[in-house]
Design a protein around this motif. Sequence first.
Motif, PDB file in Angstrom:
ATOM      1  N   PRO A 174       0.925  -1.793   0.202  1.00 41.15           N
ATOM      2  CA  PRO A 174      -0.079   0.109  -0.412  1.00 41.15           C
ATOM      3  C   PRO A 174       1.202   1.093   0.482  1.00 41.15           C
ATOM      4  O   PRO A 174       1.489   1.102   0.738  1.00 41.15           O
ATOM      5  CB  PRO A 174      -0.666  -0.049   1.205  1.00 41.15           C
ATOM      6  N   LYS A 175       0.399   1.839  -0.927  1.00 42.46           N
ATOM      7  CA  LYS A 175       1.260   3.417  -1.033  1.00 42.46           C
ATOM      8  C   LYS A 175       1.899   3.849  -1.824  1.00 42.46           C
ATOM      9  O   LYS A 175       2.900   4.776  -2.290  1.00 42.46           O
ATOM     10  CB  LYS A 175       1.943   3.888   0.159  1.00 42.46           C
ATOM     11  N   LYS A 176       2.602   2.091  -2.080  1.00 45.51           N
ATOM     12  CA  LYS A 176       3.543   2.147  -3.758  1.00 45.51           C
ATOM     13  C   LYS A 176       3.283   2.584  -4.710  1.00 45.51           C
ATOM     14  O   LYS A 176       2.646   2.773  -5.050  1.00 45.51           O
ATOM     15  CB  LYS A 176       4.259   0.570  -3.106  1.00 45.51           C
ATOM     16  N   ALA A 177       4.116   2.977  -5.187  1.00 48.64           N
ATOM     17  CA  ALA A 177       3.645   4.103  -6.580  1.00 48.64           C
ATOM     18  C   ALA A 177       4.713   3.360  -8.084  1.00 48.64           C
ATOM     19  O   ALA A 177       5.386   3.066  -7.143  1.00 48.64           O
ATOM     20  CB  ALA A 177       3.942   5.648  -6.765  1.00 48.64           C
ATOM     21  N   PHE A 178       3.720   2.186  -8.489  1.00 45.57           N
ATOM     22  CA  PHE A 178       4.242   1.088  -9.448  1.00 45.57           C
ATOM     23  C   PHE A 178       3.769   1.551 -10.421  1.00 45.57           C
ATOM     24  O   PHE A 178       3.044   2.215 -10.854  1.00 45.57           O
ATOM     25  CB  PHE A 178       3.269   0.333  -9.102  1.00 45.57           C
ATOM     26  N   THR A 179       5.029   1.626 -11.332  1.00 44.64           N
ATOM     27  CA  THR A 179       5.337   1.466 -13.173  1.00 44.64           C
ATOM     28  C   THR A 179       4.507   0.793 -13.217  1.00 44.64           C
ATOM     29  O   THR A 179       4.351  -0.302 -12.290  1.00 44.64           O
ATOM     30  CB  THR A 179       7.034   1.781 -13.434  1.00 44.64           C
ATOM     31  N   ARG A 180       4.381   0.648 -14.472  1.00 48.13           N
ATOM     32  CA  ARG A 180       3.493  -0.587 -15.175  1.00 48.13           C
ATOM     33  C   ARG A 180       4.656  -1.194 -15.849  1.00 48.13           C
ATOM     34  O   ARG A 180       3.959  -2.464 -16.048  1.00 48.13           O
ATOM     35  CB  ARG A 180       3.219   0.525 -16.765  1.00 48.13           C
ATOM     36  N   GLU A 181       5.708  -1.334 -15.908  1.00 51.55           N
ATOM     37  CA  GLU A 181       6.713  -1.688 -15.737  1.00 51.55           C
ATOM     38  C   GLU A 181       6.969  -2.727 -14.358  1.00 51.55           C
ATOM     39  O   GLU A 181       6.984  -4.308 -14.775  1.00 51.55           O
ATOM     40  CB  GLU A 181       7.980  -1.628 -16.203  1.00 51.55           C
ATOM     41  N   GLU A 182       6.927  -2.036 -13.098  1.00 53.03           N
ATOM     42  CA  GLU A 182       7.247  -3.653 -12.568  1.00 53.03           C
ATOM     43  C   GLU A 182       5.374  -4.455 -12.328  1.00 53.03           C
ATOM     44  O   GLU A 182       5.785  -4.998 -11.740  1.00 53.03           O
ATOM     45  CB  GLU A 182       6.585  -1.997 -11.002  1.00 53.03           C
ATOM     46  N   LEU A 183       4.860  -3.543 -12.809  1.00 51.11           N
ATOM     47  CA  LEU A 183       3.226  -3.812 -12.044  1.00 51.11           C
ATOM     48  C   LEU A 183       3.209  -5.824 -13.089  1.00 51.11           C
ATOM     49  O   LEU A 183       2.769  -6.768 -12.886  1.00 51.11           O
ATOM     50  CB  LEU A 183       2.203  -3.721 -12.491  1.00 51.11           C
ATOM     51  N   ILE A 184       3.936  -5.524 -15.056  1.00 52.38           N
ATOM     52  CA  ILE A 184       4.253  -6.359 -15.193  1.00 52.38           C
ATOM     53  C   ILE A 184       4.910  -6.891 -15.041  1.00 52.38           C
ATOM     54  O   ILE A 184       4.401  -8.812 -14.867  1.00 52.38           O
ATOM     55  CB  ILE A 184       4.677  -5.978 -16.625  1.00 52.38           C
ATOM     56  N   SER A 185       6.322  -7.474 -14.114  1.00 47.09           N
ATOM     57  CA  SER A 185       7.076  -7.824 -13.335  1.00 47.09           C
ATOM     58  C   SER A 185       7.080  -8.852 -11.988  1.00 47.09           C
ATOM     59  O   SER A 185       6.303 -10.257 -12.710  1.00 47.09           O
ATOM     60  CB  SER A 185       8.259  -7.047 -13.528  1.00 47.09           C
ATOM     61  N   MET A 186       5.974  -7.736 -11.541  1.00 51.10           N
ATOM     62  CA  MET A 186       5.622  -8.357 -10.254  1.00 51.10           C
ATOM     63  C   MET A 186       3.934  -8.674 -10.396  1.00 51.10           C
ATOM     64  O   MET A 186       3.921 -10.606  -9.926  1.00 51.10           O
ATOM     65  CB  MET A 186       5.890  -7.182  -9.023  1.00 51.10           C
ATOM     66  N   ALA A 187       3.159  -8.342 -11.109  1.00 47.70           N
ATOM     67  CA  ALA A 187       2.180  -8.985 -11.215  1.00 47.70           C
ATOM     68  C   ALA A 187       1.905 -10.528 -12.160  1.00 47.70           C
ATOM     69  O   ALA A 187       1.151 -11.433 -12.040  1.00 47.70           O
ATOM     70  CB  ALA A 187       1.005  -8.622 -11.525  1.00 47.70           C
ATOM     71  N   LEU A 188       2.217 -10.094 -13.622  1.00 45.90           N
ATOM     72  CA  LEU A 188       1.559 -10.788 -14.530  1.00 45.90           C
ATOM     73  C   LEU A 188       3.139 -11.856 -14.926  1.00 45.90           C
ATOM     74  O   LEU A 188       2.695 -12.441 -15.553  1.00 45.90           O
ATOM     75  CB  LEU A 188       1.415  -9.986 -15.610  1.00 45.90           C
ATOM     76  N   GLY A 189       4.716 -11.734 -14.515  1.00 45.21           N
ATOM     77  CA  GLY A 189       5.414 -12.697 -14.807  1.00 45.21           C
ATOM     78  C   GLY A 189       6.130 -12.022 -15.612  1.00 45.21           C
ATOM     79  O   GLY A 189       5.927 -10.922 -17.346  1.00 45.21           O
ATOM     80  N   ASP A 190       7.499 -12.332 -15.403  1.00 50.75           N
ATOM     81  CA  ASP A 190       8.528 -11.595 -16.700  1.00 50.75           C
ATOM     82  C   ASP A 190       8.095 -12.418 -18.488  1.00 50.75           C
ATOM     83  O   ASP A 190       8.315 -11.162 -18.984  1.00 50.75           O
ATOM     84  CB  ASP A 190       9.875 -12.279 -16.523  1.00 50.75           C
ATOM     85  N   ASP A 191       7.768 -13.706 -18.091  1.00 49.09           N
ATOM     86  CA  ASP A 191       7.372 -14.100 -19.437  1.00 49.09           C
ATOM     87  C   ASP A 191       5.948 -13.400 -20.296  1.00 49.09           C
ATOM     88  O   ASP A 191       5.679 -13.721 -21.270  1.00 49.09           O
ATOM     89  CB  ASP A 191       7.081 -15.662 -18.712  1.00 49.09           C
TER      90      ASP A 191
END
Length: 234
Positions: A174-191
Motif C-alpha cells: 500500500p502507498k507504493k507507486a508502481f510503474t507499468r513495468e513493475e506491475l508487469i514484472s511483479m504481477a503478470l510475470g517476466d514471461d
Amino acid sequence: MTDFAKKILVVDDEAKISDVVKSYLEHAGYKVFTAVNGKEAMEGYNDFNPDLIILDLMLPDISGEEICKRIRKNSSVPIIMLTAKVADDEVITGLDIGADDYVLKPFSPRQLLARVAAVLRRTVREPVEDNRKVIFDNGDLAIDTFVHEIRKAGNIINLTPNEYRILVTMARYPKKAFTREELISMALGDDFEGFDRTVDTHIKNIRQKIEDDPKTPKYLVTVHGVGYRFAGEF
C-alpha cells in the motif's frame, strides 16, 4: 495423461488449426476439448469446466468477443484469443472484455504452447504460507488470498486472473507507486508478452468492479508520470 491434467477448450472453425493445436497440447500433457463454433464453445465451457480457453475471434455464428463477454459474466477462466487482427485498438478491446492474452495468426504451435504455459503459471493461486485476509476501509473491500476471493461491500467481485494478481500485488504494498513495468514484472510475470497499455486496461477494468466511482478512484489511484498505487486504508 493423468486425471489431474489441465483441461483446455480449443475453439476454432478451421479444422487444420484446431487439429494441430490439439495435437501439440495433448503431447504436452493437457486434456483437450474442441469446438468449431460459438454454440459448441458455450456447451464445452459449461460441460467440461476448462482450466483455460483458446478462442478464435472469427467464428461462423457467434463472435469470439461475444463468447468472451458471456463467459466473463460468471467466470475468471483464462482466455487466450486467436486473431488475425493486428491493430492495437482491437487488442485493447479484447483485453477490455476479459481476454488474458492474444496470439496473432499465423502462429507457431510451439509459440501458442508457451503462451498457454505462461498464462496457466500466472493464474496459479498464491502459496499457502502467503494466504491471508485483509480488510480495507472498514470492510468496504476485502482481499482473501486463502479462498482466492475479493469482496466489495460484502459482494464477491469476479476478477480475471490477471486483474486479481494486479490488485493483490498492489494491495501488498500500500502507498507504493508502481510503474507499468513493475506491475508487469511483479504481477503478470517476466514471461508476459503484452505491452504497457495492457496494464492501463486491467486497471480500468478493476476500477469498474471495485470503485464506487471509477472516474474518481479511492483504491487504485493514478500517480502522474509514474503509474498507479493502492490507496486503501487498513
